[in-house]
Structures are given as structure tokens and as C-alpha cells.
Design an enzyme around this catalytic site. Sequence first.
Site, PDB file in Angstrom:
ATOM      1  N   HIS A  69       0.831  -1.216   0.000  1.00  0.00           N
ATOM      2  CA  HIS A  69       0.000   0.000   0.000  1.00  0.00           C
ATOM      3  C   HIS A  69       0.868   1.271   0.000  1.00  0.00           C
ATOM      4  O   HIS A  69       0.420   2.319   0.459  1.00  0.00           O
ATOM      5  CB  HIS A  69      -0.946   0.041   1.211  1.00  0.00           C
ATOM      6  N   SER A 100      13.937  22.696 -15.522  1.00  0.00           N
ATOM      7  CA  SER A 100      12.735  23.511 -15.647  1.00  0.00           C
ATOM      8  C   SER A 100      13.143  24.868 -16.168  1.00  0.00           C
ATOM      9  O   SER A 100      14.195  25.391 -15.798  1.00  0.00           O
ATOM     10  CB  SER A 100      12.064  23.652 -14.284  1.00  0.00           C
ATOM     11  N   LYS A 120      15.176  22.574 -10.289  1.00  0.00           N
ATOM     12  CA  LYS A 120      14.479  21.350 -10.691  1.00  0.00           C
ATOM     13  C   LYS A 120      15.348  20.422 -11.541  1.00  0.00           C
ATOM     14  O   LYS A 120      16.123  20.861 -12.374  1.00  0.00           O
ATOM     15  CB  LYS A 120      13.222  21.690 -11.497  1.00  0.00           C
ATOM     16  N   GLU A 138       8.690   9.504 -16.714  1.00  0.00           N
ATOM     17  CA  GLU A 138       7.269   9.850 -16.886  1.00  0.00           C
ATOM     18  C   GLU A 138       6.772   9.482 -18.281  1.00  0.00           C
ATOM     19  O   GLU A 138       5.643   9.031 -18.462  1.00  0.00           O
ATOM     20  CB  GLU A 138       7.068  11.346 -16.627  1.00  0.00           C
TER      21      GLU A 138
END
Length: 457
Positions: free
Chosen positions: A153, A274, A280, A287
Site C-alpha cells: 500500500h 525547468s 528542478k 514519466e
Amino acid sequence: MWGGRFADGPSAIMREINASIPFDKALWRQDIAGSKAHVAMLAQQGIVTAEDARAISDGLDRVAAEYEADGVPEDWDLEDIHMTTESRLAELIGPVAGRLHTARSRNDQVATDFRLWVRDAIDQMDAGLLGLQQALVTRAGENAASIMPGFTHLQTAQPVTLGHHLMAYYEMARRDRNRLADARARLNQCPLGSAALAGTGFPIDRQATSDALGFDRPTANSLDAVSDRDFALDFLMAAAQCSLHLSRLAEEMIIWVSQPYGFVRMPDALSTGSSIMPQKKNPDAAELVRGHSGRIVGCATALMVTMKGLPLAYSKDMQDDKPPVFEAAGLLALSIAAMTGMVAECTFNTDRMRQAAELGYATATDLADWLVREADIPFREAHHITGAAVKLAESKGVALDALSLEELKAIDARIDQRVFAALSVDASVASRVSYGGTAPEQVKARIAEARAALGME
Ligand code: ARG
């Protein structure tokens, strides 16, 4: 090619909807190979003369050289790769080119070409997965005893080793490669010679073309052979399932590189920055692998729905078989390469992983197991006692093994000093010696087997 029966040419819409050349030109190598095997067989069987066969075969080599140098021309009037090649062949060698299509139809031709293409794609995907497995096994070997939290979980559950976690993905890739091997074995039958749907009256030798193209045998039913796309679906289904695995690994990387986790640093080469936030470093590649899996599953779905309910034998719907296969193969090859690079090049912050394992009461099960083993308490009762210990530790904001013996004894008098040896994350992991468990000795044994299987010794 079929103008004899027609008074009018096709409308612009007909030409556009009919044309598959924009995508099926990717089959040109397979198409040339299939044609050369076919014409050699025709000559061997005395269906065309040796001289004509040589002219055709040499002409096909010239067409191939042109494609290699300049790409395949896209003329919608020529519909597809088969007509494009035949038409160019006729320009180069004259009317003798027309003998090539004896005892053949585009229906068995495209089925053969496409099988050859998918067979190559399977082999490439298998090679990619082998590379991924090697990267996983290498990193697992470095981290066979590195402790991290294991999750259920996404909550800290029990300590495991990073090597064990990485080897879980090795097993997934192993099943993916098995599925590909299955698909390849089923695929490897040659449709050529099934002609349009019913076979042919010419005295062809189907075994000869099958052998020449590296198939195991000719297909046994001409209707099935020209209308079967199971081989493409097998590939897409294997690709889809593989992409699910890659997507899970990508998702874990995304979680692990996030600052609150800090388990992993991504290689710069597989990260992006970024344009507004200078600090970043984003896991875009992971992704996109996660995103691509959705598209790959979509490709498998697309072809299943295309094939559903098609009457035998060929219908033009089946021309739509190629884009999803080409798309899925391309996306998957990139995804495998990206995840292989990430696994091979990322930096694991094993200190941070160990700290996280120590934080989440991950050894609570070990306390319960100790009570069962050493104090002969039934597991359900031991579970309850342990829950009380976790509650106390949590209220004090400390780890389980930071509770004092007095505090533990106050919860259950049967606890004694020896319990502390069971409560460390190292002791916990070392105790999980069941076959396939996370104890470093088990993980090392599995890694050794994997290395042998992959030829890494
Ligand atoms: N371009 C076609 C396809 O990919 C080739 C087969 C055409 N056959 C036919 N009977 N129209 O499916």
C-alpha cells in the site's frame, strides 16, 4: 495494377483512404526479400524461366539499392509498398516484371512481409530486454545487502534489500522474454503461396520459400494464412504487458527521486530541467515511459478491435494492422532503452533507504515472530502485543528498538533482553531465508543463477 476492369480512376478521397504507402513503406526490406524468394522458387519449379527470374531478382536488388539511398517514394496511386516496388521494377526491367506476381497475391505477400517484420521486432525487443536484465542484475549484485523499506500500500511494511527489489524486475523481464519466445515460435510459419485466399493451381514449392525466408514451415490453411493477424496481436500483447512492467519501474523511479524520498539520483543524461525553477531536475524520461505504456496498451486494443468480427478471408480493414504494431514497437524500444539507462546509471542513496527502513516500524513483524518463536505465544496474540509496542514507540517518536526493556516488559512480561537482537533491520532481513526471500544469501543465490542464465559469468 487492376485498371483493366475500371472505366474511371479513383476519386481523391478514394486514393487517400486507400493508400497505405505512407506507413507500409517500412516493410520494404521484407517485401524485397519475399519477392526474391518467390521468384527463385518460380524458376526452380519451371514456372518462369531462369533468365526472367534473374532479370527480376537483379531488378529487385536495384530497387532495394534505390530505396536504401533515397528512401521509398510515396505515390498514393500506387497504394502500398507491394505495388510501389512492382511498378518501379517494371520501369527498370520492362514487362518481364509482370511475371513476378505469378501464383501470388498481395494478400499472402503482405501477410508474409508483416510476419517477417514482426519477427525482427521480437528479436530486437528480446535483445533490449536482455540488456535491461543485465543492468538490473549488475545493480542488484552491488546492492544484495543494501537495506531499504519494502512497501505494501506504499506504506512501510518490512525491510528488504535493494538487490531483492531490483531482481523482482528481472523476473518480470524474464516472463516478458518468455512471452516473446512463445510468440516467435507461433509466428514462424510462412503464408506465401496461399495466394489470394484459396491457394494456387501453379506447381509452387511452399517449403522452398518457407525455408528461404527462415520460417519453420508453410502455413497449413490458405484462408487462415491470409486473414490471420494473431502473430501481430501476440506481439502487441507481449509488448503491452512488458510496457506495464516498465511503467511500474518508471513510477518507482519517479517516487524515489522525489525529494521527500531521496532514494535515487537520476543521471543528468536522462533528466530535464525547468525553464522557471532553477533547482528542478525532472524525471521526464521515466514519466514518458509511464505515459507510453498507455499508448502501447492502446495499440493492442486497436488491433484487437479491428480484427473482431472480420469474416474470412482478407478485408481491407486489415491494412490498419500496421500502424499500431509499428507505433508500439517504436515506443517500446525507446522505453526499454530509457529504463535500461536509468537502472545502469542512477545513483542509489542507500544511507537514506536504510534510514527510511528504520523509521517506519518495519521490524514490527519481527517482534511478533520473536514472541511466537521464543515465548510460544500464538501469532494473533503476538500481533496484538506488538501493536501495543508500536503504539508506545510512536507516541514517544522513537524506533521499536529504542524502547527500553522495562517499557517492553510492561507491555508483556515474557519479553526479555534477547528481543533486541531481532529488532534491527539487518537482523530482520537476514532472517528471511525462505527460498526467494530477501535475506542477502538468498538474493545472492538468485543473482548468481541469473548471471549464469544471461551469460554474464
Ligand atoms: N496494402 C494492403 C494491406 O496492407 C495489401 C493487401 C491488399 N490486398 C487487397 N486484396 N486489396 O493490407
